[in-house]
Design a protein around this motif. Sequence first.
Motif, PDB file in Angstrom:
ATOM      1  N   THR A  45       0.846  -1.189   0.000  1.00 21.42           N
ATOM      2  CA  THR A  45       0.000   0.000   0.000  1.00 21.42           C
ATOM      3  C   THR A  45       0.881   1.238   0.000  1.00 21.42           C
ATOM      4  OG1 THR A  45      -1.758   1.249   1.103  1.00 21.42           O
ATOM      5  CG2 THR A  45      -0.272   0.001   2.528  1.00 21.42           C
ATOM      6  N   THR A  46       0.461   2.263  -0.724  1.00 19.97           N
ATOM      7  CA  THR A  46       1.183   3.530  -0.722  1.00 19.97           C
ATOM      8  C   THR A  46       0.519   4.536   0.212  1.00 19.97           C
ATOM      9  OG1 THR A  46      -0.082   4.307  -2.628  1.00 19.97           O
ATOM     10  CG2 THR A  46       2.037   3.225  -3.081  1.00 19.97           C
ATOM     11  N   ASN A  47      -0.447   4.073   1.000  1.00 21.77           N
ATOM     12  CA  ASN A  47      -1.133   4.943   1.951  1.00 21.77           C
ATOM     13  C   ASN A  47      -1.226   4.252   3.313  1.00 21.77           C
ATOM     14  OD1 ASN A  47      -2.569   7.127   2.974  1.00 21.77           O
ATOM     15  ND2 ASN A  47      -4.533   6.279   2.340  1.00 21.77           N
ATOM     16  N   PRO A  48      -0.078   3.990   3.973  1.00 20.60           N
ATOM     17  CA  PRO A  48      -0.130   3.310   5.272  1.00 20.60           C
ATOM     18  C   PRO A  48      -0.798   4.189   6.324  1.00 20.60           C
ATOM     19  CG  PRO A  48       2.114   4.033   4.785  1.00 20.60           C
ATOM     20  CD  PRO A  48       1.284   4.318   3.568  1.00 20.60           C
ATOM     21  N   LEU A  49      -1.827   3.652   6.981  1.00 18.53           N
ATOM     22  CA  LEU A  49      -2.623   4.408   7.933  1.00 18.53           C
ATOM     23  C   LEU A  49      -2.221   4.170   9.379  1.00 18.53           C
ATOM     24  CD1 LEU A  49      -6.094   3.871   6.226  1.00 18.53           C
ATOM     25  CD2 LEU A  49      -4.542   5.832   6.005  1.00 18.53           C
ATOM     26  N   SER A  50      -1.253   3.284   9.613  1.00 14.94           N
ATOM     27  CA  SER A  50      -0.758   3.023  10.964  1.00 14.94           C
ATOM     28  C   SER A  50       0.725   2.695  10.868  1.00 14.94           C
ATOM     29  CB  SER A  50      -1.538   1.885  11.620  1.00 14.94           C
ATOM     30  OG  SER A  50      -1.419   0.712  10.853  1.00 14.94           O
ATOM     31  N   ILE A  51       1.374   2.470  12.007  1.00 21.53           N
ATOM     32  CA  ILE A  51       2.813   2.238  12.025  1.00 21.53           C
ATOM     33  C   ILE A  51       3.208   1.080  11.101  1.00 21.53           C
ATOM     34  CG2 ILE A  51       2.849   0.745  14.057  1.00 21.53           C
ATOM     35  CD1 ILE A  51       5.375   3.514  13.478  1.00 21.53           C
ATOM     36  N   LEU A  52       2.363   0.046  11.010  1.00 22.42           N
ATOM     37  CA  LEU A  52       2.544  -1.030  10.031  1.00 22.42           C
ATOM     38  C   LEU A  52       1.182  -1.346   9.429  1.00 22.42           C
ATOM     39  CD1 LEU A  52       4.276  -3.154   8.593  1.00 22.42           C
ATOM     40  CD2 LEU A  52       3.808  -4.698  10.505  1.00 22.42           C
ATOM     41  N   HIS A  53       1.078  -1.204   8.135  1.00 26.33           N
ATOM     42  CA  HIS A  53      -0.175  -1.426   7.414  1.00 26.33           C
ATOM     43  C   HIS A  53       0.113  -2.409   6.286  1.00 26.33           C
ATOM     44  CE1 HIS A  53      -3.884   0.678   5.393  1.00 26.33           C
ATOM     45  NE2 HIS A  53      -3.880  -0.626   5.179  1.00 26.33           N
ATOM     46  N   VAL A  54      -0.469  -3.604   6.383  1.00 24.91           N
ATOM     47  CA  VAL A  54      -0.237  -4.658   5.402  1.00 24.91           C
ATOM     48  C   VAL A  54      -1.517  -4.883   4.608  1.00 24.91           C
ATOM     49  CG1 VAL A  54       0.400  -7.077   5.053  1.00 24.91           C
ATOM     50  CG2 VAL A  54       1.432  -5.765   6.930  1.00 24.91           C
ATOM     51  N   VAL A  55      -1.399  -4.868   3.284  1.00 24.10           N
ATOM     52  CA  VAL A  55      -2.530  -5.143   2.400  1.00 24.10           C
ATOM     53  C   VAL A  55      -2.196  -6.386   1.603  1.00 24.10           C
ATOM     54  CG1 VAL A  55      -3.931  -4.324   0.477  1.00 24.10           C
ATOM     55  CG2 VAL A  55      -3.175  -2.713   2.239  1.00 24.10           C
ATOM     56  N   SER A  56      -3.035  -7.413   1.724  1.00 21.55           N
ATOM     57  CA  SER A  56      -2.832  -8.631   0.963  1.00 21.55           C
ATOM     58  C   SER A  56      -3.349  -8.427  -0.444  1.00 21.55           C
ATOM     59  CB  SER A  56      -3.590  -9.793   1.617  1.00 21.55           C
ATOM     60  OG  SER A  56      -3.529 -10.931   0.795  1.00 21.55           O
ATOM     61  N   ARG A  57      -2.621  -8.926  -1.393  1.00 19.04           N
ATOM     62  CA  ARG A  57      -3.079  -8.865  -2.786  1.00 19.04           C
ATOM     63  C   ARG A  57      -3.734 -10.169  -3.195  1.00 19.04           C
ATOM     64  NH1 ARG A  57      -3.745  -3.904  -2.817  1.00 19.04           N
ATOM     65  NH2 ARG A  57      -1.884  -2.627  -2.808  1.00 19.04           N
ATOM     66  N   GLU A  58      -3.884 -11.085  -2.232  1.00 22.32           N
ATOM     67  CA  GLU A  58      -4.554 -12.365  -2.489  1.00 22.32           C
ATOM     68  C   GLU A  58      -6.040 -12.097  -2.652  1.00 22.32           C
ATOM     69  OE1 GLU A  58      -4.602 -16.534  -2.871  1.00 22.32           O
ATOM     70  OE2 GLU A  58      -2.830 -15.389  -2.354  1.00 22.32           O
ATOM     71  N   ILE A  59      -6.625 -12.621  -3.679  1.00 19.01           N
ATOM     72  CA  ILE A  59      -8.050 -12.416  -3.942  1.00 19.01           C
ATOM     73  C   ILE A  59      -8.752 -13.768  -3.906  1.00 19.01           C
ATOM     74  CG2 ILE A  59      -9.741 -11.653  -5.654  1.00 19.01           C
ATOM     75  CD1 ILE A  59      -7.623  -9.680  -6.646  1.00 19.01           C
ATOM     76  N   GLY A  60      -9.938 -13.793  -3.326  1.00 20.32           N
ATOM     77  CA  GLY A  60     -10.733 -15.016  -3.330  1.00 20.32           C
ATOM     78  C   GLY A  60     -10.437 -15.904  -2.139  1.00 20.32           C
ATOM     79  N   THR A  61     -10.274 -17.191  -2.400  1.00 18.67           N
ATOM     80  CA  THR A  61     -10.187 -18.166  -1.321  1.00 18.67           C
ATOM     81  C   THR A  61      -8.761 -18.641  -1.054  1.00 18.67           C
ATOM     82  OG1 THR A  61     -10.589 -19.963  -2.862  1.00 18.67           O
ATOM     83  CG2 THR A  61     -12.511 -19.002  -1.776  1.00 18.67           C
ATOM     84  N   GLY A  62      -7.774 -17.864  -1.450  1.00 15.67           N
ATOM     85  CA  GLY A  62      -6.387 -18.256  -1.246  1.00 15.67           C
ATOM     86  C   GLY A  62      -5.982 -18.274   0.211  1.00 15.67           C
ATOM     87  N   ALA A  63      -4.800 -18.817   0.464  1.00 11.89           N
ATOM     88  CA  ALA A  63      -4.349 -19.019   1.839  1.00 11.89           C
ATOM     89  C   ALA A  63      -3.357 -17.958   2.309  1.00 11.89           C
ATOM     90  CB  ALA A  63      -3.694 -20.397   1.953  1.00 11.89           C
ATOM     91  N   ASN A  64      -2.977 -17.007   1.483  1.00 11.67           N
ATOM     92  CA  ASN A  64      -1.901 -16.085   1.840  1.00 11.67           C
ATOM     93  C   ASN A  64      -2.406 -14.675   2.099  1.00 11.67           C
ATOM     94  OD1 ASN A  64       0.104 -18.103   1.463  1.00 11.67           O
ATOM     95  ND2 ASN A  64      -0.225 -17.887  -0.726  1.00 11.67           N
ATOM     96  N   LYS A  65      -3.466 -14.556   2.883  1.00  7.62           N
ATOM     97  CA  LYS A  65      -4.090 -13.262   3.109  1.00  7.62           C
ATOM     98  C   LYS A  65      -3.710 -12.682   4.469  1.00  7.62           C
ATOM     99  CE  LYS A  65      -8.071 -15.354   2.013  1.00  7.62           C
ATOM    100  NZ  LYS A  65      -9.503 -15.525   1.864  1.00  7.62           N
ATOM    101  N   GLY A  66      -2.438 -12.525   4.780  1.00  3.14           N
ATOM    102  CA  GLY A  66      -2.112 -11.985   6.084  1.00  3.14           C
ATOM    103  C   GLY A  66      -0.638 -11.898   6.383  1.00  3.14           C
ATOM    104  N   ILE A  67      -0.331 -11.961   7.668  1.00  5.42           N
ATOM    105  CA  ILE A  67       1.035 -11.845   8.177  1.00  5.42           C
ATOM    106  C   ILE A  67       1.433 -13.190   8.767  1.00  5.42           C
ATOM    107  CG2 ILE A  67       2.506 -10.692   9.862  1.00  5.42           C
ATOM    108  CD1 ILE A  67       0.510  -8.351   9.761  1.00  5.42           C
ATOM    109  N   ARG A  68       2.612 -13.651   8.413  1.00  5.50           N
ATOM    110  CA  ARG A  68       3.091 -14.951   8.897  1.00  5.50           C
ATOM    111  C   ARG A  68       4.233 -14.727   9.878  1.00  5.50           C
ATOM    112  NH1 ARG A  68       3.370 -20.121   5.111  1.00  5.50           N
ATOM    113  NH2 ARG A  68       4.290 -21.612   6.537  1.00  5.50           N
TER     114      ARG A  68
END
Length: 170
Positions: A45-68
């Motif tokens: 994201t080019t508009n981080p709204l907090s100290i760390l802002h993560v946006v997943s680009r996974e769409i649909g039912t994939g398994a990689n929608k977050g922070i590991r």
Amino acid sequence: VGTAVEHWGDGGTGMSFPANDILSLKTASSDRLYINATGNVGINTTNPLSILHVVSREIGTGANKGIRIENYNGTQDYSFRTGVTGVNNSSLAIYDETAGANRIVIESNGEVGIGTTTPSEKLEVNGNIKLNDNNKLLLGTGSDLEIYHDGSNSYITDSGTGDLIITADN
């Protein structure tokens, strides 16, 4: 240094300075890591709204929608995910990557599931709940029904104004 530094022969990988006090790291011509003037860091994201802002680009039912998060030797890791694996939804899940199981799911309506991915109440637990000695299960607005064990004896205490009714299903 100018406004950008690019990998020689690879115009899609580099670092740029899109405005004063802003840093962007790119791969495949897309912003991947972005630090704004207030120090907020954005991943995807080019508009981080907090100290760390993560946006997943996974769409649909994939398994990689977050922070590991992984332990030091790679033997145990968890993910904080937006969505439950295989389900396209808006829940938040803590997923055990090592065991391949959702551990806690919080639905957008506030319902929480432990051991279930589809809670239907404010708290739904699929499994046993353990309270150690002298810890009480408190029920009612005024906590007027208590169930507990003191190490020797078990208690059901009703201090409410109504009757304590125990029924059997026949």
